[in-house]
Each structure stands twice: as C-alpha cells, then as structure tokens.
Design an enzyme around this catalytic site. Structure first.
Site, PDB file in Angstrom:
ATOM      1  N   GLU A  72       0.790  -1.231   0.000  1.00 20.58           N
ATOM      2  CA  GLU A  72       0.000   0.000   0.000  1.00 20.58           C
ATOM      3  C   GLU A  72       0.831   1.295   0.000  1.00 20.58           C
ATOM      4  O   GLU A  72       0.821   2.065   0.959  1.00 20.58           O
ATOM      5  CB  GLU A  72      -0.938   0.013   1.209  1.00 20.58           C
ATOM      6  CG  GLU A  72      -1.899  -1.160   1.242  1.00 20.58           C
ATOM      7  CD  GLU A  72      -2.818  -1.123   2.461  1.00 20.58           C
ATOM      8  OE1 GLU A  72      -2.405  -0.612   3.511  1.00 20.58           O
ATOM      9  OE2 GLU A  72      -3.946  -1.617   2.357  1.00 20.58           O
TER      10      GLU A  72
ATOM     11  N   GLU B 100      -6.045  -8.307   1.481  1.00 11.60           N
ATOM     12  CA  GLU B 100      -6.625  -7.919   2.776  1.00 11.60           C
ATOM     13  C   GLU B 100      -8.064  -7.495   2.573  1.00 11.60           C
ATOM     14  O   GLU B 100      -8.370  -6.744   1.638  1.00 11.60           O
ATOM     15  CB  GLU B 100      -5.915  -6.700   3.392  1.00 11.60           C
ATOM     16  CG  GLU B 100      -4.571  -6.950   3.975  1.00 11.60           C
ATOM     17  CD  GLU B 100      -3.955  -5.666   4.528  1.00 11.60           C
ATOM     18  OE1 GLU B 100      -4.691  -4.781   5.002  1.00 11.60           O
ATOM     19  OE2 GLU B 100      -2.715  -5.555   4.457  1.00 11.60           O
TER      20      GLU B 100
END
Ligand code: FCB
Length: 493
Positions: free
Chosen positions: A221, A401
C-alpha cells in the site's frame, strides 16, 4: 480542491473520515458501529442492480482458490531486539507521546515471534491454505544494506517450513511499513538509493526463501505510506511534507519494479506482484460532476495502478499541479518507467472502504466501522475487481486484505457482524468472478487481533481474539464460520 495545493488537502481514503469527523462531527461518529445484518443486506440490494448476495451464496469458488488470512510482522511479532533486530521507523514513531491512540507499543504485540508454531497450528485448524505475512527488514539487514543477519532471516526460514509442512502456501510481503531506522536516517524513501537498498534486502530474502514461498507481494500500500506517513503525519515516519510524498511514491514504485526484476533474476519459483490499497470512488449524488470524481479516482487509484500496470503515470496528473506533482516529477528519470512496469504475475489488492465524493469533499454515505474511517460497502469490492480486470487487462487478481474491527458493544467472540461483513464481501468477490474476473484468492485481515498502527490495540481485526495480558488465543465465531466456508469452497450460512 482549488488552487495549487489541492493535493495537500485531498486525502480521501482510510483515516480521512476519522480526521474530518474529529474536525466537525465528532459526536456523530461516537455512537457509530457496524450495521445490523439487515442493513448490510439493504445496502447490497440498493446498489447491486438487483443481484443480491443470497442469489450467489450457492455458487462455488474456483477450484484451487486461495483461502487465506493476513498479518504483518510489526503488528504481531513483538521480540523487538531478538536475534539482532534493530528498530524500525514504527518503533520510533510509537515511542512519541501522542502518536498511538492508547499510548501502547508493539514491543510484545502478539508475541508471534515466540508463539509462531502454535499460531500456525491455529491456521491449520482453521483450514486456510494460504497465509500472507510480512518479513521484517530490520531483522534481515539490521545494520547496513550489505550485511545479512542470518539469525533474523532464520525465523522466516522456520516459519516458511512450518507453513509448507502444514499444507499452507506462504505469501510473503517484502515491505509492510517497518523500514529500518538506519535507512530512514539516510533519507528513507525520499532518497533515490532506497530502491537499491530494497533490492539488496529482497535478494537476500529470495536467496533464502525463494524455493518455498508461493507468492511475493512487493510493497504494501504505497498510497497509505504517502498519504498518512508523509502528508498527514498520522503514521510513521510522521512527516507533513507533500513534496516529499511525491518523491516517496516514485521511489516506492521504483523499488517495486527493481525487486520484480531481481526476483526474475533469482530464478525463484513463485509469483510476484504489487499490493494496492483500493478505494473505489462514487459521487454522493447527481449534483457531483463526473470530473470531480475522476480527479479523486486519479489520486486514490490510478496514480498507483497506472505506472505499474500501464507503464506511465496518468497524464491528467500534470494538470493538478501542486507540491505532490512537483515532488513526483523531481524524482522521475526517463529510464524508470520500464523498470516500474516490469511484468507482474498477479495484482494484489486490499479493500476496506469506498470514497464517496460530495460537492465539497468526502462524505459518509454508508455505515462506518468502529475504527471511524471505514464505510461498509461490500459492492465496492466487486466494482474494483471488475475495474482492474477490465481497464488494466490484469493477470490474476488476489485480495490480500479485507476485514473489519470488532463492532462496539458486541461480545467479542460472538462477532456476528464480522461474519456478515465477510459474507457480503465474499459474495461481492464471487460476483466479480461471475463477471469474468480471474480472482485467485482472498485473505482476511487478520488472523489475530494485533497492534493496529496508530490505533494501537483499540481496534481488533482478528478472526482469533488475543488476550494481550495472557497471550491466550480464542477463535471467534467468525473463525468457525470461515472454516466452514473454506471447507465448502462456497459461502455458507
Ligand atoms: C491495511 C494495512 C494493515 C491493517 C489494515 C487494517 O491498510 O495494510 O496492516 O492496518 O489496514
């Protein structure tokens, strides 16, 4: 979003909601928790053009689907000085008064470093066939970029063996935010040399684990690092420097691309890909102009997807101007584009929340989770998967996720709201598969309650409850439910 510093203020995803609620609507958020299952259902129906989750519940997932759980090193391992580990930027950040909501640190966390075998047994009992974890750079190269700490790497060697012997595919993230402090002192990701440091580290890891790890995620990320670590300062390294955040984005992209090249050169047998934090963007209502939504989408998604999957930053970025773009431009060299676009085997995504764009900024349209920033909108997952498939001709996509913290006021081990969350999101993922997306796996965040960064231990995302006093693990109802889903390879009640 006017003027040249527009980018400085337009940070939409994740904790923005928290920030804006604190600024103006604190009391509104205070009582907010997960919606009842019924209201999740209503949201689904209202927004999925008639295709309900229940209609899909019976359809199996593809054969060989990766059913997984995810964690990261800093959030669970503890053992901060064991076997030669040195501090990371997150150790330093957590020590500063006021940075962590409950003034806690990750010194012990889940003591996974000491309890990893029992934790792998827990996974085996759950029935998962895929485990996404991250490798701590400060364990592998604790003092300088050239020198491998065999003891630190040994921990992951045993972990990977333990996974393989239990029939669980290791999915290793190379960088999940815990940069060694000695590298931060040398400029961290602002320094162009960071991609060379990353390659040194990655090569050492590929050499030791590359024969057994199934998939590698390069950088976790980049968006969150840039927005929260370098713009808002609400995560390590705690900077408020938009110019620097532009440089950091480019250097993280470069590090990703160079690691992919190093991986190919290593001859390792697995697959490798990026890990994007996705925020599908929607107008709050019909008064919001399409180009306003597009601009946020540019900042939230395309800025990260395009260089890696298309070979160039979006042209429209230039028109935005501002400090961020100046920082980004100052870091780019012509030869970088091809490196960054090195061929990947899969596109990894994380999904928590959509961005809903009102005429004067982000707004809340859906129920918000206990963390204060996550709007619950399951269909966002389907939309983003279809979009990556369609617009980027993506190879395989994997959800690395997806999850939600315990709801306020609910008995923590009878977490029916998490079950409803996962059911609705998996249904959305299943719908994306029906739409033609090559989705190969899904990883629940998280296996264990853990150290949730700046929110400390106040937010519990685990399928398994952790008593941080005794380190006792207790599977929640969601863990039992997820086991049944895995066994059926399909959604169950
Ligand atoms: C993701 C992070 C993960 C965890 C979840 C809640 O963005 O990658 O470590 O904090 O959010």
């Amino acid at each position: 979003m006017t003027g040249t510093s527009g980018r400085d203020t337009m940070v939409i995803s994740r904790r923005l909601l928290l920030a804006s609620s604190m600024a103006g609507a604190g009391s509104f958020m205070a009582g907010c928790s997960l919606p009842s299952p019924a209201s999740v259902d209503r949201t689904e129906r209202a927004d999925s053009s008639g295709s309900t989750s229940s209609a899909l519940a019976g359809g199996p997932f593809p054969q060989g689907f990766a059913w997984g759980v995810a964690t990261s090193a800093f959030q669970i391992e503890g053992a901060q000085t064991a076997d030669g580990r040195t501090p990371s930027i997150w150790d330093a950040y957590a020590e500063v008064t006021g940075n962590i909501a409950d003034a806690s640190t990750a010194a012990v966390a889940c003591d996974h470093y000491g309890r990893w075998e029992a934790d792998l047994d827990l996974m085996k009992e759950l029935g998962v066939n895929s485990y996404r974890f991250s490798i701590a750079w400060p364990r592998v190269m604790p003092r300088d970029s050239g020198h491998v700490n065999s003891a630190g790497l040994g921990f992951y060697d045993r972990l990977v063996d333990g996974l393989v012997s239990r029939g669980i595919t290791p999915v290793a993230t190379l960088f999940h935010w815990d940069l060694p402090t000695y590298l931060q002192d040398a400029g961290g990701w602002e320094n162009r040399d960071s991609s060379a440091w990353f390659v040194d580290y990655a090569q050492a890891v590929f050499a030791r684990l590359g024969d057994r790890v199934g998939s590698w995620a390069t950088i976790n990320e980049t968006k969150i690092i840039a927005q929260l670590g370098y713009q808002q300062g609400s995560m390590a390294p705690g900077k408020r420097d938009t110019l620097a955040s532009g440089r950091v984005v480019h250097h993280l992209n470069l590090a990703h691309g160079r690691a992919v090249q190093a991986f190919r050169a290593s001859g390792a047998s697995g697959q490798i890909g990026p890990c994007f934090a996705m925020s599908p963007c929607y107008p709050a209502d019909e008064r919001v102009a399409a180009d306003v939504v597009d601009r946020i989408d540019l900042q939230e998604n395309r800025l990260y997807l395009d260089p890696i999957l298309r070979g160039s930053y979006p042209e429209q970025l230039d028109a935005l101007g501002g400090e961020f773009v100046r920082g980004l431009d100052s870091a780019i060299r012509p030869e970088d584009a091809a490196v960054i676009a090195a061929n990947v085997d899969f596109v990894g995504v994380t999904y928590y929340s959509p961005a809903i764009i009102g005429s004067s900024g982000p707004v809340q349209r859906y129920p918000v989770a206990a963390n204060g920033w996550q709007q619950l909108y399951p269909k966002g997952l389907q939309d983003l998967l279809v979009r990556i498939h369609r617009d980027y001709k993506a190879p395989n996509i994997v959800v690395l996720e997806n999850g939600v913290p315990d709801a306020r006021g609910e008995d923590p081990t009878h977490d029916s709201q998490r079950i409803e969350f996962l059911r609705s999101h998996l249904s959305s993922a299943r719908q994306a598969i029906a739409d033609g997306v090559r989705l190969t796996g899904f990883h629940v965040w998280s296996l264990l309650d853990n150290f949730e960064w700046a929110q400390g231990y106040t937010q519990r995302y685990g399928l398994v409850r952790v008593d941080f006093g005794t380190q006792q693990r207790t599977p929640k109802a969601s863990a039992t439910w997820y086991s049944k889903v895995i066994a059926a390879n399909a959604l169950v009640d």
